[in-house]
Design an enzyme around this catalytic site. Structure first.
Site, PDB file in Angstrom:
ATOM      1  N   ARG A 145       2.170   9.615  -5.772  1.00 33.55           N
ATOM      2  CA  ARG A 145       1.844  10.894  -6.441  1.00 33.55           C
ATOM      3  C   ARG A 145       2.304  10.846  -7.894  1.00 33.55           C
ATOM      4  O   ARG A 145       2.428   9.790  -8.486  1.00 33.55           O
ATOM      5  CB  ARG A 145       2.433  12.093  -5.686  1.00 33.55           C
ATOM      6  N   HIS A 160     -10.567   1.363   1.733  1.00 34.96           N
ATOM      7  CA  HIS A 160     -10.372   2.377   2.771  1.00 34.96           C
ATOM      8  C   HIS A 160     -11.585   2.247   3.694  1.00 34.96           C
ATOM      9  O   HIS A 160     -12.689   2.669   3.346  1.00 34.96           O
ATOM     10  CB  HIS A 160     -10.273   3.792   2.187  1.00 34.96           C
ATOM     11  N   HIS A 195       0.876  -1.209   0.000  1.00 33.51           N
ATOM     12  CA  HIS A 195       0.000   0.000   0.000  1.00 33.51           C
ATOM     13  C   HIS A 195       0.892   1.230   0.000  1.00 33.51           C
ATOM     14  O   HIS A 195       1.500   1.565   1.017  1.00 33.51           O
ATOM     15  CB  HIS A 195      -0.914   0.012   1.228  1.00 33.51           C
ATOM     16  N   LYS A 226      -9.370  -0.019  -5.805  1.00 33.84           N
ATOM     17  CA  LYS A 226      -9.446   0.630  -4.501  1.00 33.84           C
ATOM     18  C   LYS A 226     -10.812   1.266  -4.277  1.00 33.84           C
ATOM     19  O   LYS A 226     -11.277   2.074  -5.086  1.00 33.84           O
ATOM     20  CB  LYS A 226      -8.349   1.699  -4.410  1.00 33.84           C
ATOM     21  N   HIS A 240       2.976  14.628   1.450  1.00 29.74           N
ATOM     22  CA  HIS A 240       2.330  15.927   1.190  1.00 29.74           C
ATOM     23  C   HIS A 240       3.394  16.994   1.416  1.00 29.74           C
ATOM     24  O   HIS A 240       4.271  16.828   2.271  1.00 29.74           O
ATOM     25  CB  HIS A 240       1.172  16.178   2.166  1.00 29.74           C
ATOM     26  N   ASP A 249       1.366   2.695   3.532  1.00 28.28           N
ATOM     27  CA  ASP A 249       0.508   3.871   3.334  1.00 28.28           C
ATOM     28  C   ASP A 249       1.344   5.146   3.375  1.00 28.28           C
ATOM     29  O   ASP A 249       0.851   6.210   3.773  1.00 28.28           O
ATOM     30  CB  ASP A 249      -0.641   3.928   4.344  1.00 28.28           C
ATOM     31  N   HIS A 293       1.507   5.412  -1.696  1.00 30.33           N
ATOM     32  CA  HIS A 293       1.151   6.584  -2.513  1.00 30.33           C
ATOM     33  C   HIS A 293       2.425   7.173  -3.104  1.00 30.33           C
ATOM     34  O   HIS A 293       3.331   7.555  -2.363  1.00 30.33           O
ATOM     35  CB  HIS A 293       0.443   7.644  -1.657  1.00 30.33           C
ATOM     36  N   HIS A 303      -4.662  -0.506   5.815  1.00 25.21           N
ATOM     37  CA  HIS A 303      -4.246   0.250   7.004  1.00 25.21           C
ATOM     38  C   HIS A 303      -5.223   0.108   8.175  1.00 25.21           C
ATOM     39  O   HIS A 303      -5.853   1.075   8.590  1.00 25.21           O
ATOM     40  CB  HIS A 303      -3.994   1.726   6.687  1.00 25.21           C
TER      41      HIS A 303
HETATM   42  O1  DOR Z   1      -3.590   9.610   5.578  1.00 28.29           O
HETATM   43  C1  DOR Z   1      -3.923   9.297   4.460  1.00 28.29           C
HETATM   44  N1  DOR Z   1      -3.345   9.828   3.356  1.00 28.29           N
HETATM   45  N2  DOR Z   1      -4.911   8.421   4.303  1.00 28.29           N
HETATM   46  C2  DOR Z   1      -5.422   8.142   3.097  1.00 28.29           C
HETATM   47  O2  DOR Z   1      -6.323   7.351   3.033  1.00 28.29           O
HETATM   48  C3  DOR Z   1      -4.926   8.826   1.885  1.00 28.29           C
HETATM   49  C4  DOR Z   1      -3.574   9.296   2.072  1.00 28.29           C
HETATM   50  C5  DOR Z   1      -3.151  10.271   0.993  1.00 28.29           C
HETATM   51  O3  DOR Z   1      -3.345  10.007  -0.191  1.00 28.29           O
HETATM   52  O4  DOR Z   1      -2.566  11.296   1.352  1.00 28.29           O
HETATM   53 ZN    ZN Z   2      -3.426   5.054   1.462  1.00 28.98          ZN
END
Ligand code: DOR
Ligand code: ZN
Length: 348
Positions: free
Chosen positions: A17, A136, A13, A99, A251, A247, A15, A174
């Site tokens: 970007r 989720h 899992h 998802k 950001h 996860d 991310h 998660h």
């Molecule tokens: O904390 C999180 N950030 N939970 C999520 O489900 C998405 C993820 C994100 O894409 O930033």
């Molecule tokens: Zn996630």
């Protein structure tokens, strides 16, 4: 034990970007993990196989030379996903799951599912073709307390899905509560869960220690200590239904440190090392390999990795920030010491 050699792990899992920001983070994952299930919540989301193929190409192009990391793509389920898209996804060979984001539950989930009744036909085709649903697991009902959203989701949404689609493979992503751990432990075959490093390391006090800590805010939100302990027990139990999924969710510092900050914790820079610390504290280092390198591959019916990785107990300092496109991000444990370090990789 001061050293452990194990099969190269995977992240089930992640991310990544897109664009320049992706290029800055993907090397952290590719350094350690053989493969990763890549989440589709881009803007706009990855809703088609064509979209997943394009995103996969961009990830591969952003990889540092001589890495062997393989992105495992996913589709973002919407109210309007056609069943034919599922067939195309399976035929492509590059899509490994779909998802389910309840609309409004988290980052970039606006296009998600508004009513589970609308995706019944798609779920039936997924069950038939063996394509896993990655969930989720939080309700979006504003009447439900934020800290109860996962437990309520199990009752209202997940239990009916699992029952109505007995052949559907379902990964509760998660997990954060003892209720979710029990649900997965007692569910029928085909139901599994990922567990993040941050939910194993921290309880909800970490969001408010000495002041508000936006870099400890994620969704599902951190829970009470007894839930963290249930997660540690599940991860270190040897139960094949539980596997590694970071996860890791980068950001920019500006969008985290804001009046309405984004949810997400970045852990890809130190994920395996942090899991090793958790397993060591639980006296279960001998079970780390199965959790990190076997259970997920077996669940997704993919071969286990053949390379190996050696971790040693050698404290190192996490940098205060990493570059993230035009901006920077603050990683988990920024400025703190991590006890385990990757000493050697053999990624054949
Ligand atoms: O904390 C999180 N950030 N939970 C999520 O489900 C998405 C993820 C994100 O894409 O930033
Ligand atoms: Zn996630």
């Amino acid at each position: 034990m001061t050293q452990i050699t194990m099969t190269r792990p995977d992240d089930w899992h992640l991310h990544l970007r897109d664009g320049a920001a992706m290029a800055d983070v993907v090397a952290h994952s590719a350094r350690v993990f053989g493969r990763a299930i890549v989440m589709p919540n881009l803007t706009p989301p990855v809703v088609t196989t064509d979209g997943a193929l394009g995103y996969r190409r961009r990830i591969l192009a952003a990889l540092p030379a001589e890495t062997t990391f393989e992105p495992l793509m996913t589709l973002y389920l919407t109210d309007r996903t056609p069943p034919a898209e599922i067939k195309m996804a399976v035929e492509s060979g590059i899509v490994h799951g779909v998802k389910l984001y309840p609309a409004g539950a988290t980052t970039n989930s606006e296009a998600g599912v508004t009513d589970i009744a609308r995706v019944g036909e798609v779920l039936a085709v997924m069950a038939e073709l063996g394509l896993p649903l990655q969930v989720h697991g939080e309700v979006t009902d504003p009447g439900v307390d934020l800290f109860d959203r996962e437990a309520v989701f199990l009752e209202r949404i997940l239990a009916p899905i699992v029952e109505e689609h007995p052949g559907l493979k379902v990964v509760m992503e998660h997990v954060t509560t003892s209720e979710a751990v029990s649900f997965v432990e007692n569910a029928r075959d085909g139901v599994a869960a990922t567990i993040t490093p941050h939910h194993l390391l921290m309880n909800r006090n970490a969001i408010f220690s000495g002041g508000i800590r936006p870099h400890h805010y994620c969704l599902p939100v951190l829970k009470r200590e007894r839930h963290r302990q249930a997660l540690v027990r599940a991860a270190t139990s040897g139960n094949a239904r539980f596997f590694l999924g970071t996860d890791s969710a980068p950001h920019s510092v500006e969008t985290k440190e804001a009046p309405c900050g984004c949810a997400g914790i970045y852990s890809a820079h130190a994920a395996l090392e942090l899991y090793a610390g958790v397993f060591e504290a639980a006296g279960a280092l001998d079970r780390l390999e199965a959790f990190a390198s076997f259970h997920g591959a077996d669940y997704y019916q993919l071969p286990r990795n053949t390379g190996s990785i050696t971790l040693v107990q050698k404290p190192w300092l996490v940098p205060p920030a990493y570059r993230f496109g035009e901006s920077s991000l603050i990683p988990l444990s920024a400025g703190e010491t991590v006890a385990w370090k990757i000493e050697e990789m053999d990624c054949h």
